[in-house]
Design a protein around this motif. Structure first.
Motif, PDB file in Angstrom:
ATOM      1  N   ASP A   1      66.519  27.941 131.382  1.00 33.91           N
ATOM      2  CA  ASP A   1      66.758  29.363 131.636  1.00 33.91           C
ATOM      3  C   ASP A   1      65.652  29.875 132.560  1.00 33.91           C
ATOM      4  O   ASP A   1      64.471  29.886 132.190  1.00 33.91           O
ATOM      5  CB  ASP A   1      66.745  30.126 130.308  1.00 33.91           C
ATOM      6  N   LYS A   2      66.026  30.324 133.755  1.00 30.15           N
ATOM      7  CA  LYS A   2      65.045  30.776 134.745  1.00 30.15           C
ATOM      8  C   LYS A   2      64.242  31.978 134.269  1.00 30.15           C
ATOM      9  O   LYS A   2      63.113  32.202 134.720  1.00 30.15           O
ATOM     10  CB  LYS A   2      65.750  31.113 136.064  1.00 30.15           C
ATOM     11  N   ASN A   3      64.803  32.759 133.365  1.00 29.02           N
ATOM     12  CA  ASN A   3      64.113  33.951 132.878  1.00 29.02           C
ATOM     13  C   ASN A   3      62.931  33.611 131.966  1.00 29.02           C
ATOM     14  O   ASN A   3      62.061  34.443 131.731  1.00 29.02           O
ATOM     15  CB  ASN A   3      65.090  34.854 132.121  1.00 29.02           C
ATOM     16  N   PHE A   4      62.940  32.387 131.424  1.00 27.22           N
ATOM     17  CA  PHE A   4      61.877  31.992 130.493  1.00 27.22           C
ATOM     18  C   PHE A   4      61.174  30.722 130.957  1.00 27.22           C
ATOM     19  O   PHE A   4      60.652  29.965 130.139  1.00 27.22           O
ATOM     20  CB  PHE A   4      62.461  31.771 129.095  1.00 27.22           C
ATOM     21  N   LEU A   5      61.147  30.487 132.267  1.00 27.19           N
ATOM     22  CA  LEU A   5      60.642  29.223 132.800  1.00 27.19           C
ATOM     23  C   LEU A   5      59.173  28.981 132.436  1.00 27.19           C
ATOM     24  O   LEU A   5      58.784  27.842 132.175  1.00 27.19           O
ATOM     25  CB  LEU A   5      60.817  29.183 134.328  1.00 27.19           C
ATOM     26  N   GLU A   6      58.365  30.033 132.402  1.00 28.01           N
ATOM     27  CA  GLU A   6      56.941  29.867 132.095  1.00 28.01           C
ATOM     28  C   GLU A   6      56.727  29.327 130.684  1.00 28.01           C
ATOM     29  O   GLU A   6      55.760  28.605 130.420  1.00 28.01           O
ATOM     30  CB  GLU A   6      56.196  31.196 132.260  1.00 28.01           C
ATOM     31  N   MET A   7      57.638  29.673 129.784  1.00 23.44           N
ATOM     32  CA  MET A   7      57.504  29.223 128.396  1.00 23.44           C
ATOM     33  C   MET A   7      58.290  27.943 128.124  1.00 23.44           C
ATOM     34  O   MET A   7      57.953  27.190 127.214  1.00 23.44           O
ATOM     35  CB  MET A   7      57.975  30.329 127.444  1.00 23.44           C
ATOM     36  N   SER A   8      59.320  27.698 128.922  1.00 20.69           N
ATOM     37  CA  SER A   8      60.196  26.556 128.639  1.00 20.69           C
ATOM     38  C   SER A   8      59.848  25.303 129.438  1.00 20.69           C
ATOM     39  O   SER A   8      60.418  24.241 129.203  1.00 20.69           O
ATOM     40  CB  SER A   8      61.659  26.931 128.912  1.00 20.69           C
ATOM     41  N   PHE A   9      58.906  25.416 130.375  1.00 18.22           N
ATOM     42  CA  PHE A   9      58.501  24.253 131.162  1.00 18.22           C
ATOM     43  C   PHE A   9      56.992  24.086 131.068  1.00 18.22           C
ATOM     44  O   PHE A   9      56.227  24.942 131.491  1.00 18.22           O
ATOM     45  CB  PHE A   9      58.923  24.420 132.631  1.00 18.22           C
ATOM     46  N   LYS A  10      56.557  22.963 130.499  1.00 20.65           N
ATOM     47  CA  LYS A  10      55.134  22.704 130.305  1.00 20.65           C
ATOM     48  C   LYS A  10      54.768  21.329 130.859  1.00 20.65           C
ATOM     49  O   LYS A  10      55.558  20.384 130.778  1.00 20.65           O
ATOM     50  CB  LYS A  10      54.774  22.743 128.817  1.00 20.65           C
ATOM     51  N   THR A  11      53.559  21.225 131.421  1.00 19.14           N
ATOM     52  CA  THR A  11      53.065  19.929 131.888  1.00 19.14           C
ATOM     53  C   THR A  11      51.713  19.643 131.247  1.00 19.14           C
ATOM     54  O   THR A  11      50.893  20.554 131.056  1.00 19.14           O
ATOM     55  CB  THR A  11      52.916  19.893 133.422  1.00 19.14           C
ATOM     56  N   TYR A  12      51.490  18.375 130.945  1.00 21.17           N
ATOM     57  CA  TYR A  12      50.231  17.935 130.342  1.00 21.17           C
ATOM     58  C   TYR A  12      49.774  16.675 131.060  1.00 21.17           C
ATOM     59  O   TYR A  12      50.585  15.891 131.556  1.00 21.17           O
ATOM     60  CB  TYR A  12      50.411  17.645 128.848  1.00 21.17           C
ATOM     61  N   SER A  13      48.453  16.477 131.099  1.00 23.65           N
ATOM     62  CA  SER A  13      47.904  15.303 131.782  1.00 23.65           C
ATOM     63  C   SER A  13      47.119  14.439 130.793  1.00 23.65           C
ATOM     64  O   SER A  13      46.060  14.842 130.325  1.00 23.65           O
ATOM     65  CB  SER A  13      47.001  15.742 132.936  1.00 23.65           C
ATOM     66  N   ASN A  14      47.685  13.306 130.434  1.00 22.50           N
ATOM     67  CA  ASN A  14      47.034  12.310 129.575  1.00 22.50           C
ATOM     68  C   ASN A  14      46.369  12.930 128.340  1.00 22.50           C
ATOM     69  O   ASN A  14      45.173  12.721 128.102  1.00 22.50           O
ATOM     70  CB  ASN A  14      45.986  11.527 130.382  1.00 22.50           C
ATOM     71  N   PRO A  15      47.128  13.692 127.554  1.00 24.97           N
ATOM     72  CA  PRO A  15      46.531  14.298 126.354  1.00 24.97           C
ATOM     73  C   PRO A  15      46.053  13.224 125.369  1.00 24.97           C
ATOM     74  O   PRO A  15      46.605  12.121 125.316  1.00 24.97           O
ATOM     75  CB  PRO A  15      47.682  15.116 125.760  1.00 24.97           C
ATOM     76  N   LYS A  16      45.040  13.550 124.604  1.00 31.97           N
ATOM     77  CA  LYS A  16      44.547  12.635 123.581  1.00 31.97           C
ATOM     78  C   LYS A  16      45.629  12.408 122.529  1.00 31.97           C
ATOM     79  O   LYS A  16      46.520  13.245 122.347  1.00 31.97           O
ATOM     80  CB  LYS A  16      43.271  13.191 122.951  1.00 31.97           C
ATOM     81  N   PHE A  17      45.521  11.289 121.813  1.00 34.62           N
ATOM     82  CA  PHE A  17      46.605  10.884 120.906  1.00 34.62           C
ATOM     83  C   PHE A  17      47.041  11.984 119.932  1.00 34.62           C
ATOM     84  O   PHE A  17      48.238  12.272 119.824  1.00 34.62           O
ATOM     85  CB  PHE A  17      46.212   9.616 120.152  1.00 34.62           C
ATOM     86  N   PRO A  18      46.118  12.640 119.207  1.00 37.58           N
ATOM     87  CA  PRO A  18      46.561  13.694 118.271  1.00 37.58           C
ATOM     88  C   PRO A  18      47.311  14.822 118.983  1.00 37.58           C
ATOM     89  O   PRO A  18      48.301  15.343 118.464  1.00 37.58           O
ATOM     90  CB  PRO A  18      45.249  14.195 117.653  1.00 37.58           C
ATOM     91  N   ASP A  19      46.816  15.187 120.183  1.00 35.08           N
ATOM     92  CA  ASP A  19      47.480  16.244 120.954  1.00 35.08           C
ATOM     93  C   ASP A  19      48.849  15.776 121.441  1.00 35.08           C
ATOM     94  O   ASP A  19      49.810  16.556 121.469  1.00 35.08           O
ATOM     95  CB  ASP A  19      46.616  16.647 122.153  1.00 35.08           C
ATOM     96  N   LEU A  20      48.936  14.504 121.834  1.00 31.14           N
ATOM     97  CA  LEU A  20      50.215  13.948 122.297  1.00 31.14           C
ATOM     98  C   LEU A  20      51.272  14.049 121.195  1.00 31.14           C
ATOM     99  O   LEU A  20      52.402  14.497 121.451  1.00 31.14           O
ATOM    100  CB  LEU A  20      50.028  12.490 122.713  1.00 31.14           C
ATOM    101  N   ILE A  21      50.915  13.649 119.992  1.00 28.81           N
ATOM    102  CA  ILE A  21      51.869  13.711 118.883  1.00 28.81           C
ATOM    103  C   ILE A  21      52.303  15.146 118.626  1.00 28.81           C
ATOM    104  O   ILE A  21      53.489  15.433 118.396  1.00 28.81           O
ATOM    105  CB  ILE A  21      51.256  13.092 117.604  1.00 28.81           C
ATOM    106  N   SER A  22      51.354  16.063 118.691  1.00 28.70           N
ATOM    107  CA  SER A  22      51.669  17.485 118.499  1.00 28.70           C
ATOM    108  C   SER A  22      52.630  17.983 119.582  1.00 28.70           C
ATOM    109  O   SER A  22      53.579  18.727 119.296  1.00 28.70           O
ATOM    110  CB  SER A  22      50.378  18.305 118.510  1.00 28.70           C
ATOM    111  N   ILE A  23      52.399  17.568 120.813  1.00 26.65           N
ATOM    112  CA  ILE A  23      53.261  17.964 121.935  1.00 26.65           C
ATOM    113  C   ILE A  23      54.669  17.420 121.753  1.00 26.65           C
ATOM    114  O   ILE A  23      55.665  18.126 121.972  1.00 26.65           O
ATOM    115  CB  ILE A  23      52.658  17.467 123.269  1.00 26.65           C
ATOM    116  N   LEU A  24      54.769  16.152 121.343  1.00 22.87           N
ATOM    117  CA  LEU A  24      56.082  15.520 121.169  1.00 22.87           C
ATOM    118  C   LEU A  24      56.894  16.183 120.059  1.00 22.87           C
ATOM    119  O   LEU A  24      58.127  16.095 120.045  1.00 22.87           O
ATOM    120  CB  LEU A  24      55.915  14.029 120.862  1.00 22.87           C
ATOM    121  N   ARG A  25      56.208  16.864 119.164  1.00 22.22           N
ATOM    122  CA  ARG A  25      56.890  17.529 118.043  1.00 22.22           C
ATOM    123  C   ARG A  25      57.033  19.026 118.284  1.00 22.22           C
ATOM    124  O   ARG A  25      57.267  19.801 117.346  1.00 22.22           O
ATOM    125  CB  ARG A  25      56.118  17.260 116.749  1.00 22.22           C
TER     126      ARG A  25
END
Length: 318
Positions: free
Chosen positions: A26-50
């Protein structure tokens, strides 16, 4: 939900694949619906995937993960990543991206457990198209031209590859210019390519004078280029050429022209031509010029200078 794995050297194709997925947001909520991360640490990665999408619908997460392939995850960590991927939210799409450096010949280690895991999902390899694979490169250009509503004759395809090489992003930009140049017709010819596209020859005349310290003649050639080119366009193209020339000067004695073609993404004929013209050029001068142009580009893009033409000119003739 869906999990994707895009990897390889061709950043343009990776961006195109991500762009297709972004169209479903949804273009109206793109800032909240599209996120990028760069090589997050393992605990952060799991949190992101969930992650749990909110009321704005589907969510797309891109994880740049190239650094993960220079380390090893423990078996229990791989298992936890797999579990998180297989049980994440229905409205969450996850893209793992392993963007390899261009023209360095690097490959991901397919023996890595993470690689084997991600390959189980929607994986797409995005390799460079070597310039010696002319038919494949021509096919890509024709297909890209069709998306823009233009046709290209055989000679124009040859001219594009000879002048630009295999940089798909640059080729795509030149096709946009050629479309405007050909209007109201939709057929692109070799004459149009030679007239409108920045080529090695355009910049060689300029750089020949620059490297020979004929600054008055180099300045004249630079100002001729400004008649039809924006300074940042000249700078960007020259940066690409300088990177290739530095490789040629540094590797020429120990590599064949075919090997140099693969390293630089230049057509083999253009490699031979470039080597001839670079005979009198000092490698240190090339490196110094590239450093100057990189500094100028940073100042321009960071807003530290507003006189773009002057900033590029100072970098060239410093």
């Amino acid at each position: 939900m869906a999990v994707y794995f895009f990897y390889g050297e061709e950043d343009y194709n990776i961006e195109q694949e991500i762009g297709k997925l972004k169209k479903g947001l949804d273009k109206n909520f793109l800032e909240m619906s599209f996120k990028t991360y760069s090589n997050p640490k393992f605990p952060d990665l799991i949190s992101i995937l969930r992650s749990q999408p909110m009321m704005f619908g589907k969510m797309l997460i891109v994880i740049n993960c190239l650094d993960y392939f220079s380390k090893s995850f423990e078996d229990k960590e791989i298992k936890e990543i797999e579990n998180a991927l297989e049980n994440n939210n229905d409205n969450l799409d996850i893209v793992f991206v392993a963007q390899l450096p261009r023209n360095e010949g690097k490959k991901l280690d397919s023996r890595k457990k993470l690689f084997k895991l991600l390959k189980k999902f929607n994986s797409i390899e995005c390799p460079l198209i070597p310039t010696y694979k002319t038919a494949e490169l021509e096919s890509w250009i024709i297909k890209q031209g069709k998306t823009k509503g233009i046709k290209l004759d055989k000679d124009s395809l040859t001219a594009i590859i000879s002048q630009i090489g295999n940089n798909l992003r640059q080729i795509d930009g030149e096709l946009d210019k050629l479309k405007l140049f050909a209007y109201p017709d939709n057929l692109v010819t070799a004459k149009m390519v030679k007239e409108i596209c920045i080529s090695n020859e355009d910049l060689f005349a300029f750089s020949d004078f620059l490297m020979e310290n004929q600054k008055d003649r180099a300045l004249l050639e630079y100002r001729k280029l400004l008649d039809t080119r924006y300074p940042l366009e000249i700078l960007s193209t020259l940066q690409t050429m300088l990177r290739r020339w530095i490789i040629l000067k540094a590797k020429a004695q120990n590599c064949t022209t075919l090997e140099l073609s693969r390293m630089t993404g230049m057509h083999e004929y253009v490699v031979k031509l470039s080597l001839q013209k670079l005979k009198k050029t000092n490698l240190k001068d090339l490196v110094k010029l590239k450093e100057n142009l990189t500094e100028a580009e940073y100042k321009i893009k960071s807003g530290q200078t507003f006189d773009v033409e002057k900033e590029v000119e100072n970098a060239l003739f410093r």
